[in-house]
Design an enzyme around this catalytic site. Structure first.
Site, PDB file in Angstrom:
ATOM      1  CG  ASN A 131     -42.150 -38.901  93.325  1.00  0.00           C
ATOM      2  OD1 ASN A 131     -43.168 -38.305  93.671  1.00  0.00           O
ATOM      3  ND2 ASN A 131     -42.022 -39.459  92.145  1.00  0.00           N
ATOM      4  CE  LYS A 154     -51.722 -39.642 104.187  1.00  0.00           C
ATOM      5  NZ  LYS A 154     -50.300 -39.379 104.447  1.00  0.00           N
ATOM      6  CB  ALA A 156     -45.659 -38.846 101.375  1.00  0.00           C
ATOM      7  CD  GLU A 228     -51.912 -38.097  86.758  1.00  0.00           C
ATOM      8  OE1 GLU A 228     -51.267 -38.978  86.152  1.00  0.00           O
ATOM      9  OE2 GLU A 228     -52.533 -37.184  86.180  1.00  0.00           O
ATOM     10  CG  LEU A 229     -52.550 -44.848  89.797  1.00  0.00           C
ATOM     11  CD1 LEU A 229     -53.455 -46.059  89.680  1.00  0.00           C
ATOM     12  CD2 LEU A 229     -52.600 -44.288  91.214  1.00  0.00           C
ATOM     13  CB  CYS A 262     -44.540 -41.594  88.045  1.00  0.00           C
ATOM     14  SG  CYS A 262     -44.759 -39.868  87.623  1.00  0.00           S
ATOM     15  CD  GLU A 359     -43.284 -47.383  89.617  1.00  0.00           C
ATOM     16  OE1 GLU A 359     -44.103 -47.764  90.466  1.00  0.00           O
ATOM     17  OE2 GLU A 359     -43.214 -46.202  89.208  1.00  0.00           O
TER      18      GLU A 359
HETATM   19  P1  NAP Z   1     -47.723 -44.582  97.962  1.00  0.00           P
HETATM   20  O1  NAP Z   1     -47.156 -45.519  98.941  1.00  0.00           O
HETATM   21  O2  NAP Z   1     -48.873 -45.042  97.132  1.00  0.00           O
HETATM   22  O3  NAP Z   1     -48.125 -43.263  98.796  1.00  0.00           O
HETATM   23  C1  NAP Z   1     -48.701 -42.143  98.208  1.00  0.00           C
HETATM   24  C2  NAP Z   1     -49.636 -41.456  99.203  1.00  0.00           C
HETATM   25  O4  NAP Z   1     -50.676 -42.365  99.567  1.00  0.00           O
HETATM   26  C3  NAP Z   1     -48.965 -41.043 100.501  1.00  0.00           C
HETATM   27  O5  NAP Z   1     -49.536 -39.845 100.949  1.00  0.00           O
HETATM   28  C4  NAP Z   1     -49.309 -42.184 101.442  1.00  0.00           C
HETATM   29  O6  NAP Z   1     -49.334 -41.813 102.798  1.00  0.00           O
HETATM   30  C5  NAP Z   1     -50.713 -42.529 100.986  1.00  0.00           C
HETATM   31  N1  NAP Z   1     -51.089 -43.901 101.288  1.00  0.00           N
HETATM   32  C6  NAP Z   1     -50.286 -44.994 101.437  1.00  0.00           C
HETATM   33  N2  NAP Z   1     -51.031 -46.089 101.699  1.00  0.00           N
HETATM   34  C7  NAP Z   1     -52.318 -45.698 101.713  1.00  0.00           C
HETATM   35  C8  NAP Z   1     -53.555 -46.378 101.921  1.00  0.00           C
HETATM   36  N3  NAP Z   1     -53.612 -47.685 102.161  1.00  0.00           N
HETATM   37  N4  NAP Z   1     -54.699 -45.652 101.864  1.00  0.00           N
HETATM   38  C9  NAP Z   1     -54.667 -44.339 101.616  1.00  0.00           C
HETATM   39  N5  NAP Z   1     -53.530 -43.626 101.415  1.00  0.00           N
HETATM   40  C10 NAP Z   1     -52.361 -44.302 101.445  1.00  0.00           C
HETATM   41  O7  NAP Z   1     -46.657 -44.066  96.914  1.00  0.00           O
HETATM   42  P2  NAP Z   1     -45.190 -43.496  97.180  1.00  0.00           P
HETATM   43  O8  NAP Z   1     -44.298 -44.604  97.565  1.00  0.00           O
HETATM   44  O9  NAP Z   1     -45.270 -42.323  98.079  1.00  0.00           O
HETATM   45  O10 NAP Z   1     -44.801 -42.955  95.716  1.00  0.00           O
HETATM   46  C11 NAP Z   1     -44.231 -43.746  94.739  1.00  0.00           C
HETATM   47  C12 NAP Z   1     -45.270 -44.219  93.722  1.00  0.00           C
HETATM   48  O11 NAP Z   1     -45.987 -43.102  93.205  1.00  0.00           O
HETATM   49  C13 NAP Z   1     -44.618 -44.856  92.511  1.00  0.00           C
HETATM   50  O12 NAP Z   1     -45.365 -45.990  92.124  1.00  0.00           O
HETATM   51  C14 NAP Z   1     -44.694 -43.767  91.453  1.00  0.00           C
HETATM   52  O13 NAP Z   1     -44.631 -44.224  90.129  1.00  0.00           O
HETATM   53  C15 NAP Z   1     -45.998 -43.129  91.791  1.00  0.00           C
HETATM   54  N6  NAP Z   1     -46.072 -41.761  91.250  1.00  0.00           N
HETATM   55  C16 NAP Z   1     -46.905 -41.501  90.202  1.00  0.00           C
HETATM   56  C17 NAP Z   1     -46.933 -40.217  89.637  1.00  0.00           C
HETATM   57  C18 NAP Z   1     -47.817 -39.886  88.465  1.00  0.00           C
HETATM   58  O14 NAP Z   1     -47.980 -38.702  88.180  1.00  0.00           O
HETATM   59  N7  NAP Z   1     -48.395 -40.854  87.768  1.00  0.00           N
HETATM   60  C19 NAP Z   1     -46.117 -39.225  90.175  1.00  0.00           C
HETATM   61  C20 NAP Z   1     -45.286 -39.524  91.256  1.00  0.00           C
HETATM   62  C21 NAP Z   1     -45.272 -40.798  91.790  1.00  0.00           C
HETATM   63  P3  NAP Z   1     -48.181 -42.263 103.848  1.00  0.00           P
HETATM   64  O15 NAP Z   1     -46.910 -41.650 103.381  1.00  0.00           O
HETATM   65  O16 NAP Z   1     -48.682 -41.723 105.114  1.00  0.00           O
HETATM   66  O17 NAP Z   1     -48.128 -43.761 103.798  1.00  0.00           O
END
Ligand code: NAP
Length: 458
Positions: A131, A154, A156, A228-229, A262, A359
């Site tokens: 994002n 690694k 996205a 950071e979720l 987030c 969310e």
């Molecule tokens: P995501 O699906 O959790 O993916 C994040 C990263 O994790 C990507 O590199 C993804 O790789 C990898 N990943 C996905 N499934 C995995 C698994 N089973 N095992 C290991 N790695 C895995 O999140 P997103 O959709 O990209 O981002 C949106 C989320 O991030 C929202 O919930 C948002 O609130 C949160 N976020 C939090 C913050 C913060 O600072 N707290 C900041 C930004 C975003 P692939 O792309 O290859 O699947």
């Protein structure tokens, strides 16, 4: 396996990259480990000018990097430029301040000399979301590198061009080859990377379910982690607030980055007495925002990053409608190319409705009306998340009291939640643990070592 770069505004494939093979990953980790060992032996004062070089490289190429961000995630180009500028700020900030943050701290004890020193931990694996494809990575990278560590990224899978460009920033800036390494690989290889002996710690930014899985893998390997979720930030508006200012900020806080942040305000908790004025004002601000081609400099709302994410958001909108939420604005995907979605505002949302419970990662605002400031705080806390929160009131004594009752990693009074290199950033509850940024964020990835020295025989 192929990793695809795809433009979500036009539905066109931009480029395809073969994923790194297992031997390529092994060789990259070996190179990264060697680079980190040399880097860790440099005195801090010799590391920091390299950080300034990274900032200079980002500044010199900001327009190109911003274009890449917009191409791969569809955010308005002005926001992409601001994202690159913020990365520059972060590297400049740590280049100036990390020296004092990492200097020894003398602590009086029974020793002749006792002190805390901050040593590097080693190689940090960063698993990052799309994002803010530059900022999320550079937010972690500046303090990690300043602390004498190396970083293995690694990213996205939908932002491979950004991931490669980030590695290129460090090469152009003249940092040792391998100190910042991008691996083009999918999520299936993350468990193996976490377990690899050359990886010493993990920083993860992304969704809560994936955070749980990474936490258990890192826990199994006993490796330090920062998570950071997700978040469902409350934005509380009390009856004495400046309603116009609150509404203008609310529209920005919710629709910035097409709602895919987030720390976007997601639940607007408004005292009944001023609720209608607030709803009218936010709807007016939102309906004036220009939704268009993200490459156009006048666009304020771009496309969502993927059609699948838009489908998930629309399902949440439909569920909330069926549950009785009152739709004031938007509520539909936009026909044609791209994953555009109308800016959407719900009023009369209750805690059981989907837009309040889950969310929402897109341009959808939920307004919840409450009777009192105490109710507002109770509603704000009625979520599994605890990332950021905003509180609007003119009574600063009351604000100070209420900020301590809000369950979040940050509370912004009369302002919009935003990360700032000078201040720690992170969440509680299901929004994760650990901190990034500031001195506390820098020290997360150091060995906080006690050095105790007794008297020497003369
Ligand atoms: P995501 O699906 O959790 O993916 C994040 C990263 O994790 C990507 O590199 C993804 O790789 C990898 N990943 C996905 N499934 C995995 C698994 N089973 N095992 C290991 N790695 C895995 O999140 P997103 O959709 O990209 O981002 C949106 C989320 O991030 C929202 O919930 C948002 O609130 C949160 N976020 C939090 C913050 C913060 O600072 N707290 C900041 C930004 C975003 P692939 O792309 O290859 O699947």
């Amino acid at each position: 396996m192929v990793i695809e770069s795809f433009n979500p505004a036009t539905d066109q494939v931009l480029q395809q990259f073969p994923a790194h093979t297992a031997p390529q990953i092994d060789a990259a980790l070996a190179k990264a480990a060697t680079a980190q060992k040399h880097w860790s032996q440099l005195p801090v004062a010799q590391r920091l000018p390299h950080l300034s070089q990274v900032a200079a490289t980002l500044r010199a190429n900001a327009a190109d990097y911003a274009k890449l961000i917009t191409l791969e995630v569809g955010k308005p180009i002005t926001e992409s430029l601001a994202e690159v500028e913020k990365c520059t700020w972060n590297f400049d900030f740590y280049a100036k301040t990390a020296g004092s943050m990492l200097s020894d701290e003398i602590v009086a004890s029974s020793a002749s000399d006792s002190r805390i020193v901050y040593d590097p931990l080693g190689l940090v694996l960063a698993v990052m979301p799309w994002n803010y494809p530059f900022w999320q990575v550079m937010r972690a990278a500046a303090p990690v590198l300043a602390g004498g560590n190396g970083l293995v990224l690694k990213h996205a899978s939908n932002v491979p061009q950004c991931a490669l460009a980030l590695q290129d920033v460090f090469a152009k800036a003249g940092l040792p080859a391998g100190l910042f390494t991008t691996l083009l690989t999918d999520s299936k290889s993350v468990a193996g990377l976490i377990a690899d002996v050359r990886i010493h710690a993990v920083t993860f930014t992304g969704s809560t379910p994936v955070g749980r899985s990474i936490a258990s893998q890192a826990g199994q390997a006993l490796k330090k982690q920062v998570l950071e979720l997700g978040g469902s930030d409350p934005f509380i508006v009390l009856a004495d607030a400046d309603i116009n200012a609150a509404a203008a900020t609310a529209a920005k806080a919710r629709f910035h980055n097409t709602g895919q942040s987030c720390i976007s305000a997601k639940r607007f908790i408004v005292e009944e007495k001023v609720a209608q004025d607030f709803v009218d004002a936010v709807c007016e601000h939102a309906s004036k925002m220009k939704l268009s081609d993200p490459m156009d400099a006048s666009t304020q709302i771009g496309t969502m990053a993927r059609r699948s994410l838009r489908n998930e958001l629309h399902a949440q909108v439909n569920a909330s409608l069926a549950q009785g939420a009152k739709l004031c604005l938007g509520g539909k995907p936009i026909d044609g190319a791209g994953a555009f979605y109308q800016p959407t505002i719900f009023d009369h949302v209750s805690l059981q409705m989907t837009v309040a419970k889950e969310e929402t990662f897109g341009p959808v605002a939920a307004i919840i009306r409450v009777k009192s400031p105490e109710d507002a705080v109770a509603v704000a806390n009625a979520t599994e998340f605890g990332l950021g929160a905003a509180l609007w009131t003119q009574d600063l004594d009351r604000a100070r009291r209420l900020t301590r009752q809000i369950e979040a990693g940050a509370v912004f009074v009369n302002g919009m939640v935003a990360s700032d290199p000078r201040l720690p950033f992170g969440g509680i509850k299901q929004s994760g643990y650990g901190r990034e940024l500031g001195a506390l964020g820098l020290r997360e990835f150091t060995n906080i070592k006690t050095v105790w020295t007794g008297p020497v025989k003369s």
